[in-house]
Design an enzyme around this catalytic site. Structure first.
Site, PDB file in Angstrom:
ATOM      1  N   GLY A   1       0.414  -1.011  -0.320  1.00 23.10           N
ATOM      2  CA  GLY A   1       0.147   0.162  -0.248  1.00 23.10           C
ATOM      3  C   GLY A   1       0.707   1.498   0.113  1.00 23.10           C
ATOM      4  O   GLY A   1       1.443   1.150  -1.191  1.00 23.10           O
TER       5      GLY A   1
ATOM      6  N   ILE B   1      -5.952 -10.436  -0.214  1.00 27.15           N
ATOM      7  CA  ILE B   1      -5.177  -9.091  -0.515  1.00 27.15           C
ATOM      8  C   ILE B   1      -7.336  -7.986  -0.610  1.00 27.15           C
ATOM      9  O   ILE B   1      -8.142  -8.084  -0.912  1.00 27.15           O
ATOM     10  CB  ILE B   1      -4.342  -8.496  -1.898  1.00 27.15           C
ATOM     11  CG1 ILE B   1      -3.698  -9.156  -1.716  1.00 27.15           C
ATOM     12  CG2 ILE B   1      -5.085  -6.742  -1.893  1.00 27.15           C
ATOM     13  CD1 ILE B   1      -2.996  -9.236  -2.823  1.00 27.15           C
TER      14      ILE B   1
ATOM     15  N   TYR C   1       3.861   3.887  24.527  1.00 27.13           N
ATOM     16  CA  TYR C   1       4.536   3.987  22.953  1.00 27.13           C
ATOM     17  C   TYR C   1       5.812   4.371  23.206  1.00 27.13           C
ATOM     18  O   TYR C   1       5.940   5.557  23.594  1.00 27.13           O
ATOM     19  CB  TYR C   1       4.183   5.005  21.790  1.00 27.13           C
ATOM     20  CG  TYR C   1       4.582   4.429  20.255  1.00 27.13           C
ATOM     21  CD1 TYR C   1       3.836   5.141  19.643  1.00 27.13           C
ATOM     22  CD2 TYR C   1       5.560   6.259  20.443  1.00 27.13           C
ATOM     23  CE1 TYR C   1       4.134   4.792  18.000  1.00 27.13           C
ATOM     24  CE2 TYR C   1       6.298   5.777  18.978  1.00 27.13           C
ATOM     25  CZ  TYR C   1       5.348   5.156  17.979  1.00 27.13           C
ATOM     26  OH  TYR C   1       5.718   6.108  16.562  1.00 27.13           O
TER      27      TYR C   1
END
Lengths: 526, 526
Positions: B127, B263, B447
């Site tokens: 992508g 996909i 994170y």
């Protein structure tokens, strides 16, 4: 629960002469109320369980937890759909599990599944037995014996993480037991489906149950953090965080697997503090389309009520007529909407104010608190009313679906027409009612209730109407079930739902976890 | 995007002398900034594509859409993790897809997959190429040839249902393209991950992306209503309603499947009207634990901000130090929290008021709007800063995880310790920073950003630190990835994540849809 009806005998309802008269004049229902049949009239096919298997099962979990008496078998002979109840009352010999086993732990469930896989014994997981789609039907598949695996002894709260708001409950905990176990710690699950009083945590997960407070607390599948599953080929313990990107979400394969992939023995679910306060508000809308658009505005804006429902004109009207029988009130014509708001005082106040402003602006007339409180008070009564109506010679059944907001009117028309035409063609004109009880930003559920006179063969009569409704649902692109699950009864439409390749994927998963196919034969997989 | 760095050249950053001096004194980073390498220095292994396959591919989708030039192959040679970028800059011969194919429709994707399955050619779906976990690594598995299947030509808005708030987008639509396509109709997707400027709809779905506005609009997997998937064995079109009880949710098998099961060519997603208004508010907390408890109160109460983040002391401090470089401001020590609220004016006002009251009561100091606006302004700058730091001789990398609120402090300590000890032991003391960027009622993401000096072999250096961090994550029961996905890099921990039987279930699904195993070899499945 009673063997031939919903719930327990003390809550059985009697119909008033006014209601019986209305049924007779409007729908041609024979107003002669029959007494409920005696349990002794029910005849079960003899158990197929071999002596050797009986001995082995006794050894695995203790002989007191292996039941082959007719009273127990009869109470595990199926669920609580209208066809199920009609079948139960039939005096011809009927099928039932060959034994009912009651394991006491995850490890006993696992041992039973391994044993049954090795011995080619079909296994039907059994929670509250409240399925209305044939999900606990004692189907044998190709096997000689079938046992019901009743999870009622798995009834503990295993852990409560009050900081994270997560409770780990065993699968056999019922709705009221969960509220009681959590309530002593100041928490609530907030899951109140129609089956709440009898259904179990494992069943909620295995069938993607959705409760009446789904707008506030989500569907049960949303609440699930972790599931522990026993399969014939081993254990699964899925869900390591509130959210993850570690590949496909395998929880979502086992949630909704209806006992065909394994038996859920523990579920960690989101819980919340018992709400400080609840606000109630009912509204009247001039018609269903206006009311639906109003609900859509509320949910799309994010005003987050806890409960939000809308009855159509027919349901609103019937509730008005039956007010004395169902314990509710319906003080206005048009379409009745119910909202409740739970949480902290500040939270409730702001959400309630926002929703009220939106509903009023969308054409709603404020009916105050009382109709909403009445709805809550009587919300578990409908299945008891159904039993009274069945005994009076009526067919009463429900079915449900969901679609996008833009397709909702189309879906309602298609299903209403299909049910009405099918039953009218059979000589039994029907009253078809509808409500929205679960809303999402992108769409909503539709729940239909049908009442008509029974023909001489009510099972065939309803099967035709059900087929017409199911075909109508898939023809307009909606889902065959929003919260009742697939079971035996919706299986014919599963290929429409997931496609041919989707069906093969489901079968591939089943083959991986249940290679001999003992788990809940004849359910779910197309 | 550039072949050796994030993004486009015009936004490349230079480090100020002050920052270089800080890097040198605090972390021992050699402050000599190297110029970026020339593209001509990159050497690719020659393409393996046979003449016959080239001709067939040309016939299938048109020769102008089959690329074998080195410039195109190099830009599909991997994703954008720090190790990926280090490998790209290596002057030894490096691997790349043998061809890059650009189909123009779902049917062309399907035809390509069938062809490649028949011809035993591996296929890596591509992508935006923003993977930071090796998800688009051109691994061959056991195959002689591997092609990258680039979805950029599938760039249309196929349908917009403004009533239901559902947009159907093709998989190759990028974040900015989606906002532009929807914006002309007054709608927004509201999905703003760090990769927003380049990543695609198909990639968001295939990797369970989570955007910075996840508190308000949900993770991408929450937004997905329907996915259309091409596989070597046929098509899937999954999702018929906002919610369903029709068995396992097969959408959740293909969302997060990272190109290993098929996909994704189309995704129907929830969209919302462009918000009327946005409120911004930043807060300072004395320490991370106090701030985390404050965020927890907000999300558990249901005050629903759109964005809610909390930086720890180290990240807050560095942002303060780098303010000039990253375009942000950090006007207070302690821990900086950012909140935004989007929606109608009435909605924003009530949510903002509720959240402010909760955050203040939980020990927050109101910093006003500006730090939140600055954060939003600079939120896509970090990867550009990373490139400048990499070129200056530093390692900069991020990793992320999630767990329950009660386990959050434990997780933060475990990962920080693992990273710090691993890098210190290698002679490169590290700055380890942490923030919460995604909150849920039951838990949150963490994170981590790590900065240290590069050793002579930075790939081995980071691999050791990454292994220590991953092992720490699974040892405390957290998920190996909250929103970066599995790819190549997290695959070693997938057995911890889903268990041995879970791994077999994943393989069973793959075998059903991709029996020859051509799809994205070496990723995801343990």
């Amino acid at each position: 629960m009673e063997w031939d009806a919903w719930g327990v005998a003390e809550f059985r309802k009697q119909l008033s002469p006014q209601v019986l008269s209305l049924l007779s004049s409007a729908l041609g229902v024979d107003a002669e109320q029959s007494p409920p049949p005696e349990e002794s009239a029910a005849v079960l096919r003899p158990t197929n369980l071999t002596e050797g298997h009986r001995t082995d099962l006794d050894d695995l979990i203790g002989s007191e937890h292996v039941r082959t008496d007719d009273a127990t078998r009869l109470r595990h002979a199926g669920g609580k759909s209208t066809p199920d109840l009609l079948r139960r009352k039939d005096t011809e010999p009927q099928d039932a599990p060959d034994a009912v086993v009651l394991p006491g732990s995850h490890d006993e469930v696992l041992a039973l599944l391994r044993y049954c896989a090795a011995e080619a014994i079909a296994v039907v997981p059994f929670g509250g037995g409240t399925s209305v789609v044939g999900g606990v039907d004692p189907a044998r598949g190709g096997f000689h014996e079938v046992i019901a695996l009743d999870l009622r002894r798995l009834d503990a709260l295993l852990d409560l993480d009050t900081v994270s708001g997560i409770a780990t409950l065993q699968a056999g905990v019922t709705g009221p037991q969960a509220e009681q176990l959590l309530g002593t710690h100041g928490f609530s699950l907030g899951h109140f489906p129609q089956s709440f009083q009898f259904a179990t945590i494992g069943g909620f997960a295995a069938t993607r149950s959705s409760g009446q407070a789904s707008a506030g607390y989500g569907r049960f599948d949303d609440m699930v953090q972790r599931v522990r599953v026993a399969t014939p080929t081993g254990d699964l313990d899925l869900g390591r965080a509130p959210a993850s990107a570690a590949g496909p979400d395998l929880r979502e394969l086992f949630v909704g697997s209806e006992g065909a992939f394994g038996i859920i023995t523990e579920v960690a679910v989101r819980v919340h503090p018992i709400p400080e306060t609840t606000a109630y508000r009912a509204w009247s809308f001039p018609d269903f389309a206006t009311g639906a658009a109003a609900l859509r505005t509320v949910i799309q804006t994010g005003a987050t009520p806890t409960v939000m429902r809308l009855s159509d004109e027919a349901e609103t009207g019937l509730n008005l007529a039956l007010a004395g029988d169902v314990g509710g009130e319906s003080p206005a014509a048009g379409c009745l909407a119910i909202t409740t708001f739970e949480g902290t005082a500040a939270h409730v106040e702001s959400r309630h104010a926002e929703a009220c402003a939106l509903l009023a602006a969308a054409g709603g007339t404020d009916l105050g608190e009382q109709p909403a409180r009445s709805w809550e008070h009587g919300r578990y009564d409908a299945p008891y009313l159904r039993d009274a109506l069945l005994n009076a010679g009526a067919i009463v059944e429900t079915l449900e679906t969901a679609t996008t907001w833009s397709n909702l009117s189309n879906l309602r028309t298609a299903v209403t027409t299909a049910l009405t035409e099918s039953l009218t063609a059979q000589g039994t004109p029907a009253l078809v009612m509808c409500h929205i009880s679960h809303t999402y930003p992108t769409g909503a559920s539709l729940y239909f209730t049908v009442v008509c006179a029974q023909t001489a063969d009510p099972l065939t009569q309803w099967a035709a109407a059900k087929k017409a409704a199911g075909d109508a649902i898939v023809s307009v692109g909606a889902t065959i079930t929003h919260h009742h699950a697939v079971g035996r009864d919706h299986r014919p439409w599963m290929s429409d739902e997931v496609g041919e390749l989707g069906g093969r994927v489901l079968q591939a998963v089943k083959d991986a976890v249940d290679p001999t196919g003992i788990l809940n034969p004849g359910k779910l997989i197309p």
